[in-house]
Each structure stands twice: as C-alpha cells, then as structure tokens.
Design a protein around this motif. Structure first.
Motif, PDB file in Angstrom:
ATOM      1  N   ARG A  54       0.371  -1.306  -0.086  1.00 36.46           N
ATOM      2  CA  ARG A  54      -0.115  -0.076  -0.064  1.00 36.46           C
ATOM      3  C   ARG A  54       0.433   1.275  -0.137  1.00 36.46           C
ATOM      4  N   THR A  55       0.732   2.240  -0.440  1.00 34.10           N
ATOM      5  CA  THR A  55       1.322   3.709  -0.667  1.00 34.10           C
ATOM      6  C   THR A  55       1.516   4.142   0.232  1.00 34.10           C
ATOM      7  N   LYS A  56       0.196   4.217   0.903  1.00 35.78           N
ATOM      8  CA  LYS A  56       0.616   5.077   2.442  1.00 35.78           C
ATOM      9  C   LYS A  56       1.238   4.314   2.882  1.00 35.78           C
ATOM     10  N   ASP A  57       1.593   2.873   2.905  1.00 39.93           N
ATOM     11  CA  ASP A  57       2.864   2.419   4.374  1.00 39.93           C
ATOM     12  C   ASP A  57       4.271   2.068   3.625  1.00 39.93           C
ATOM     13  N   ILE A  58       4.042   2.682   2.899  1.00 37.59           N
ATOM     14  CA  ILE A  58       5.896   2.878   2.512  1.00 37.59           C
ATOM     15  C   ILE A  58       6.370   3.639   3.508  1.00 37.59           C
ATOM     16  N   THR A  59       5.179   4.625   3.391  1.00 43.24           N
ATOM     17  CA  THR A  59       6.280   6.150   4.292  1.00 43.24           C
ATOM     18  C   THR A  59       6.636   5.464   5.715  1.00 43.24           C
ATOM     19  N   HIS A  60       5.440   4.594   5.928  1.00 41.57           N
ATOM     20  CA  HIS A  60       6.031   4.284   7.742  1.00 41.57           C
ATOM     21  C   HIS A  60       6.510   2.883   7.912  1.00 41.57           C
ATOM     22  N   ARG A  61       6.644   2.306   6.904  1.00 37.92           N
ATOM     23  CA  ARG A  61       8.046   1.634   6.615  1.00 37.92           C
ATOM     24  C   ARG A  61       9.587   1.590   7.038  1.00 37.92           C
ATOM     25  N   VAL A  62       9.850   2.982   6.340  1.00 35.56           N
ATOM     26  CA  VAL A  62      11.274   3.301   6.472  1.00 35.56           C
ATOM     27  C   VAL A  62      11.545   4.492   7.501  1.00 35.56           C
ATOM     28  N   LYS A  63       9.854   5.329   8.265  1.00 39.73           N
ATOM     29  CA  LYS A  63      10.302   7.001   9.084  1.00 39.73           C
ATOM     30  C   LYS A  63      11.188   5.608  10.035  1.00 39.73           C
ATOM     31  N   MET A  64      10.957   4.245  10.446  1.00 32.50           N
ATOM     32  CA  MET A  64      11.839   3.771  11.930  1.00 32.50           C
ATOM     33  C   MET A  64      13.035   3.567  11.333  1.00 32.50           C
ATOM     34  N   LYS A  65      13.000   3.809  10.398  1.00 30.84           N
ATOM     35  CA  LYS A  65      15.403   2.448   9.989  1.00 30.84           C
ATOM     36  C   LYS A  65      16.056   4.775  10.012  1.00 30.84           C
ATOM     37  N   ASN A  66      14.167   5.851   9.423  1.00 31.21           N
ATOM     38  CA  ASN A  66      15.072   6.588   9.609  1.00 31.21           C
ATOM     39  C   ASN A  66      15.827   7.189   7.882  1.00 31.21           C
ATOM     40  N   TYR A  67      15.059   6.497   6.899  1.00 27.61           N
ATOM     41  CA  TYR A  67      16.150   6.522   5.426  1.00 27.61           C
ATOM     42  C   TYR A  67      15.558   7.690   5.024  1.00 27.61           C
ATOM     43  N   TRP A  68      14.067   7.798   4.874  1.00 29.32           N
ATOM     44  CA  TRP A  68      13.900   9.617   4.003  1.00 29.32           C
ATOM     45  C   TRP A  68      12.052   9.748   4.462  1.00 29.32           C
ATOM     46  N   GLN A  69      11.938  10.616   4.411  1.00 26.98           N
ATOM     47  CA  GLN A  69      10.895  10.997   4.692  1.00 26.98           C
ATOM     48  C   GLN A  69       9.549  12.017   3.333  1.00 26.98           C
ATOM     49  N   GLY A  70       8.840  11.641   3.770  1.00 19.40           N
ATOM     50  CA  GLY A  70       8.177  11.995   2.425  1.00 19.40           C
ATOM     51  C   GLY A  70       7.821  13.208   2.360  1.00 19.40           C
ATOM     52  N   GLY A  71       7.595  14.379   3.696  1.00 27.64           N
ATOM     53  CA  GLY A  71       7.308  15.027   3.966  1.00 27.64           C
ATOM     54  C   GLY A  71       8.237  16.146   3.293  1.00 27.64           C
ATOM     55  N   VAL A  72       9.508  15.360   3.245  1.00 26.32           N
ATOM     56  CA  VAL A  72      10.818  16.384   2.808  1.00 26.32           C
ATOM     57  C   VAL A  72      10.734  16.795   1.579  1.00 26.32           C
ATOM     58  N   CYS A  73      10.556  15.617   1.151  1.00 26.36           N
ATOM     59  CA  CYS A  73      10.247  15.579  -0.593  1.00 26.36           C
ATOM     60  C   CYS A  73       8.925  17.174  -1.010  1.00 26.36           C
ATOM     61  N   LEU A  74       8.221  16.237  -0.958  1.00 26.96           N
ATOM     62  CA  LEU A  74       7.038  17.857  -0.899  1.00 26.96           C
ATOM     63  C   LEU A  74       7.086  19.178  -0.497  1.00 26.96           C
ATOM     64  N   ALA A  75       8.227  19.278   0.618  1.00 25.99           N
ATOM     65  CA  ALA A  75       8.916  20.400   1.055  1.00 25.99           C
ATOM     66  C   ALA A  75      10.031  21.284  -0.224  1.00 25.99           C
ATOM     67  N   PHE A  76      11.362  20.045  -0.617  1.00 25.95           N
ATOM     68  CA  PHE A  76      11.348  20.300  -1.336  1.00 25.95           C
ATOM     69  C   PHE A  76      11.203  20.815  -2.540  1.00 25.95           C
ATOM     70  N   ALA A  77      10.984  20.509  -3.289  1.00 26.29           N
ATOM     71  CA  ALA A  77       9.631  20.531  -4.724  1.00 26.29           C
ATOM     72  C   ALA A  77       8.589  21.753  -4.494  1.00 26.29           C
ATOM     73  N   ASP A  78       8.786  22.019  -3.107  1.00 27.89           N
ATOM     74  CA  ASP A  78       7.684  23.229  -2.920  1.00 27.89           C
ATOM     75  C   ASP A  78       8.399  24.859  -3.155  1.00 27.89           C
ATOM     76  N   GLU A  79       9.633  24.903  -2.725  1.00 28.81           N
ATOM     77  CA  GLU A  79      10.989  25.488  -2.210  1.00 28.81           C
ATOM     78  C   GLU A  79      10.896  25.455  -4.562  1.00 28.81           C
ATOM     79  N   VAL A  80      11.390  24.401  -4.977  1.00 30.98           N
ATOM     80  CA  VAL A  80      12.177  24.626  -6.164  1.00 30.98           C
ATOM     81  C   VAL A  80      10.738  25.362  -6.688  1.00 30.98           C
ATOM     82  N   LEU A  81       9.495  24.690  -7.353  1.00 34.69           N
ATOM     83  CA  LEU A  81       8.396  25.303  -7.890  1.00 34.69           C
ATOM     84  C   LEU A  81       8.211  26.486  -7.623  1.00 34.69           C
ATOM     85  N   CYS A  82       8.390  27.214  -6.085  1.00 33.33           N
ATOM     86  CA  CYS A  82       8.487  28.914  -6.020  1.00 33.33           C
ATOM     87  C   CYS A  82       9.572  29.391  -6.443  1.00 33.33           C
ATOM     88  N   TRP A  83      10.309  28.736  -6.447  1.00 34.39           N
ATOM     89  CA  TRP A  83      11.559  30.172  -7.537  1.00 34.39           C
ATOM     90  C   TRP A  83      11.224  29.786  -8.650  1.00 34.39           C
TER      91      TRP A  83
END
Length: 514
Positions: free
Chosen positions: A444-473
């Motif tokens: 399930r797509t929404k379960d992937i973020t929970h799977r990697v969150k405990m291992k601190n590999y990456w965060q989906g919110g960081v990807c969205l925040a980064f994309a927002d910075e790029v699109l604003c600029w």
C-alpha cells in the motif's frame, strides 16, 4: 694502621673486610696516629721500590712495625689487585678505540638488515573546525591547524581581488546561457518542519496509444490487473524477448499528445501554474535525497502557465543484458494483467512497449496548481465498482546486502511515482539474476512511508517541501514568453536555469489553439 689497604680494588671482595679492619683499628688506637702515619709512609716507599725493581723483595724500614705474615699476604693481594686494576682500565681504552663499523665487529655484522618490529602508523589528523567557518580570514583557524603556509593558496582566484573569499565566488560560470540557480542550502531537518499540503489527485481526462502509434482519447489501452498473479511464480521473464518492440523516443511529440487531450476535454488553464508529465515531478521530488543522478527539462511560460517538457539525456548504448532487464519489466506487466487474446498456457510474445494508457490528473502542491499526465500500468475495482489504479514494478530479489539500498532508493521512487498520481497499490515482482520470477509482493502506497520512517531513511514530507521550494523559485524566476532549461548536473549542489533557444512546436501550436 697499614695504609696499603687503601690500594685494594674497590670492586673486589676484600674491600669490605679491610674497611671493617680499618674501622676497628681507628676505634681502638686513636692515640697512635703519628706512628701509624710514619709506618704508612715507609710502607708506601717500600712498595714503590718493590714495584720498580720488579722483584718480590719486601721493605726493610716498614717490616718491623707490623707482622711479617700479614705484610706478605698484603703484598700478594696488592699485586693481584693491581693487575686487575690495570686490566680494567686497559679494556676501557680498547673499547673506546674499537671501530663499530669495521669488518671485525661481529655484533655489527650480525645486525639484521630489516627490523622485525612493524613501522608505527600515526593516527589521521581530524579537522574539528566547522567547514564553513574561519577558513581564510584573518584570525580564523586554518584547516591544518599549523597557520598560514609559505606558498600562496591554490585556486583560480587572485589573492584579495577586491572581494573576500566568500562561497558566492567559488564557482566561475562560463556558460552564457546561465540565468539563475537554486542552491540546496536548507537541510533535511529544516524541510521536515514545513508542512506542505498536497491535494488528492483528481482525474480529468485520459488517452490511449495503441500499436502503430495512433492516439485515442479513451481508455482502450488500459489493462485489468490479474489478482491471481501468484500462480505465475516461477515463470521465465525471458519468454518473448526475440519479438520485443522497444519504446521509441517521441521527444516533444509525446507532450503534444498530452496537450491535445487537454484541449479535447476543454480543461481550463487560466488557474493552472504548471502543466507537465509526472516524470518531471518525480525528478524534482527525488532530488531531495538522490543527489547523484543528472536530469533536465524544458521550461516555457505562456499566458501565465509554465509548461515543463521532458528532456531525455543521452545514454550509453545498451548491452544485451540491459535490454533483457528492461524487457523483464514489460514481461511482468503482461503476466500481471488480463489479456483476452492470450489463452491459458500460451506463451508471451510480441510485447510492444509503445502501447500505453495515460491519465490526465489535476492536483495542488502547496500553493501550486498542477495539471499532469501519468502513464498507468493497470487498474482494479472495488466491490462497489469504484476503479483504482495499480502500479507494477520489478526488482531483484533482496538479500542482507541489498535490502537497505532497496528501501532507501527504490522504495523512495516507487512512493513518489504512486503518491503523486494517487495510486493506492503497488505490486512488485521479485526476480533472480536469470530473469525468473521468484515471488510477488503487494504494497500500500501509504504504508511505505511508515516502513522507512522507523529506519530514518527518508521522509515524504521532506520531498514535498523540497518540491515546493523548487516550484516557488521556478515560477517566480521565469519570464513570460521566454524559454529555459532546468538542469541538475554535477557537482549536484544546485539547480540551474539556463536560457533556451526555442520553444517546441507542440507548445506553440497548443497556445495558438486555446
């Protein structure tokens, strides 16, 4: 007291006995000091005469004052002690004159050529200075902690050429097309504090590409997911490779088909900020963590809408193994979908990678309204008849060494691709090195973020925040009726916006027909 005792070798055993005797005579006869001194002087004279003569004669003047036997034994000890004393000093002189590097020196000749002890290794010097502080200014700490060197600092810049050693002068741009750049100055922790809203994707239109390249604005190329995919475990994904038709690079023509479907459905663009394929958004979001894969895309602003065109970078020629691995993915998609033309037990053949189904979706990332096209692999339906899409992927079977990289990189890309288009499920087919299907897994797509969150590999919110910075600029930098190229290239520390020479004819025709 007989003063001959004073001449006894200090390193001999007689020294202790004579010292005891001497102390005894001194304590018993303190009144006869004058006679003792005279007798000692006479005995000294007699001993010197006996040594000069070389014989064993005794003195005549000093024998009467002491016992004969005692004087005779003392003389023997004096001779022995004198001989030992002379040998001792003689050996010391020989040692001083000895050549340590002569051929007769056995100790030196027996010395090993190489030491049996290992050469000590000093620990590496750790630079505890912060990388962005106190580098070259006065009073700052140097990287080697040894002060300023004698030679000038290396680098393409002159020493104090009317400006300081600031990071803004560290890169010399020789590209005349350069317009602007976006440096990656914000850390992951800073981006994680931002909460970027993402609107649920909504499908507005679709189109299908069939064999031969014709495009239809319907869902005839959409395939149905086969729920009994586990029955095909063990299948050989190499079947039908000889008849495989590889995907053609359509360039801007594919983007023109997306624009045509938008006009066909009369989708208004007055309130849209970006029109793009999902592939371009995949690149932007993944760059928040993947900093070693170059990419570029075309940027064209018309009537307040920024069109992002897909640019494919040149690649090295594919080997036979590369083509087979690419085919394994298409073969798994064929196995995992229903095909009424293929009867039970028939092999797979004539797979055409150009056949595709594309959905036109609108969404909103932060304050940016986006209209995008996304290719869909297949669909399934719920019990009440509501249709949803399923993403199909292939991957090499995991082991202890590859699981972390799979979760860090592949699951990140799987999640971005499915999340942006609102795809709820991902089915992954794991294969071995020979191309045989080993097992399948549904995520399930929404379960992937929970799977990697405990291992601190990456965060989906960081990807969205980064994309927002790029699109604003990006939206605030590009100008109306001008064309650019947005690229991410080495040294992978910033996004660069370059001036482009022309606009694709598909975008120009689209704007004229609006």
């Amino acid at each position: 007291m007989d003063t001959t005792d004073l001449e006894v070798d200090l390193f001999g055993e007689e020294n202790d006995e004579e010292e005891e005797e001497e102390s005894h005579h001194q304590s018993s006869s303190s009144s006869s000091s004058s006679s003792s001194s005279s007798s000692s002087s006479s005995s000294n004279r007699s001993r010197s005469r006996s040594r000069s003569g070389g014989g064993e004669s005794s003195s005549s003047g000093g024998s009467g004052s002491g016992s004969g036997s005692g004087s005779g034994s003392d003389n023997e000890e004096e001779e022995d002690n004198g001989e030992v004393r002379s040998n001792y000093y003689h050996n010391e002189e020989n040692d001083d004159d000895k050549d340590l590097f002569g051929s007769d020196n056995e100790d030196y000749c027996k010395t090993l050529a190489s030491s049996p002890f290992p050469v000590p290794v000093l620990p590496s010097i750790r630079n505890t200075n912060p990388p962005n502080r106190g580098g070259f200014g006065r009073g700052g700490r140097w990287q080697n902690d040894r002060g300023a060197g004698l030679l000038p600092r290396p680098g393409p810049f002159p020493q104090r050429g009317n400006y300081g050693y600031n990071s803004r002068f560290n890169h010399v741009r020789n590209d005349e097309r350069f317009v602007s750049e976006l440096k990656f100055s914000k850390s992951e922790e800073t981006l994680s504090r931002k909460c970027i809203a993402f609107q649920e994707p909504c499908e507005l239109a679709c189109y299908s590409r069939v064999e031969g390249g014709e495009v239809y604005f319907d869902d005839r190329s959409l395939r149905l997911f086969k729920r009994l995919i586990t029955e095909d475990v063990g299948a050989d994904l190499n079947d039908g490779f000889d008849t495989f038709i590889e995907k053609k690079d359509l360039g801007s023509q594919g983007f023109g088909d997306l624009l045509t479907s938008i006009r066909n459905k009369n989708i208004p663009l007055q309130n849209m900020h970006f029109v793009t394929y999902r592939n371009n958004l995949n690149k932007i979001l993944a760059t928040a963590y993947v900093r070693n894969e170059p990419w570029e895309m075309g940027v064209h602003k018309r009537n307040g809408v920024v069109y992002l065109d897909v640019h494919k970078l040149p690649e090295r020629p594919k080997s036979e193994l590369d083509r087979r691995r690419c085919y394994w993915g298409y073969c798994f998609e064929t196995l995992a979908t229903e095909d009424p033309r293929r009867a039970d037990g028939d092999g797979i053949h004539h797979i055409d990678a150009n056949v595709e189904y594309c959905s036109v979706i609108k969404t909103k990332l932060g304050a940016h309204r986006i209209l995008m096209g996304a290719e869909m692999d297949c669909c399934d339906s719920t019990d009440d008849g509501r249709r949803f899409y399923v993403e199909l992927k292939t991957s090499r079977e995991l082991d202890y060494h590859t699981e972390e990289r799979y979760e860090r990189e592949k699951l990140l890309k799987f999640w971005i691709q499915s999340f942006l288009a609102g795809v709820p499920y991902i089915v992954i087919g794991f294969r071995d090195d020979s191309g045989r299907l080993v097992r399948t897994e549904r995520l399930r797509t929404k379960d992937i973020t929970h799977r990697v969150k405990m291992k601190n590999y990456w965060q989906g919110g960081v990807c969205l925040a980064f994309a927002d910075e790029v699109l604003c600029w990006l939206y605030g930098t590009v100008k109306e009726n001008e064309d650019y190229i947005l690229q991410f290239a080495a040294p992978f520390t910033r996004l660069e916006l370059l001036q482009a020479q022309s606009c694709p004819i598909e975008i120009t025709n689209h704007v004229e027909q609006l």
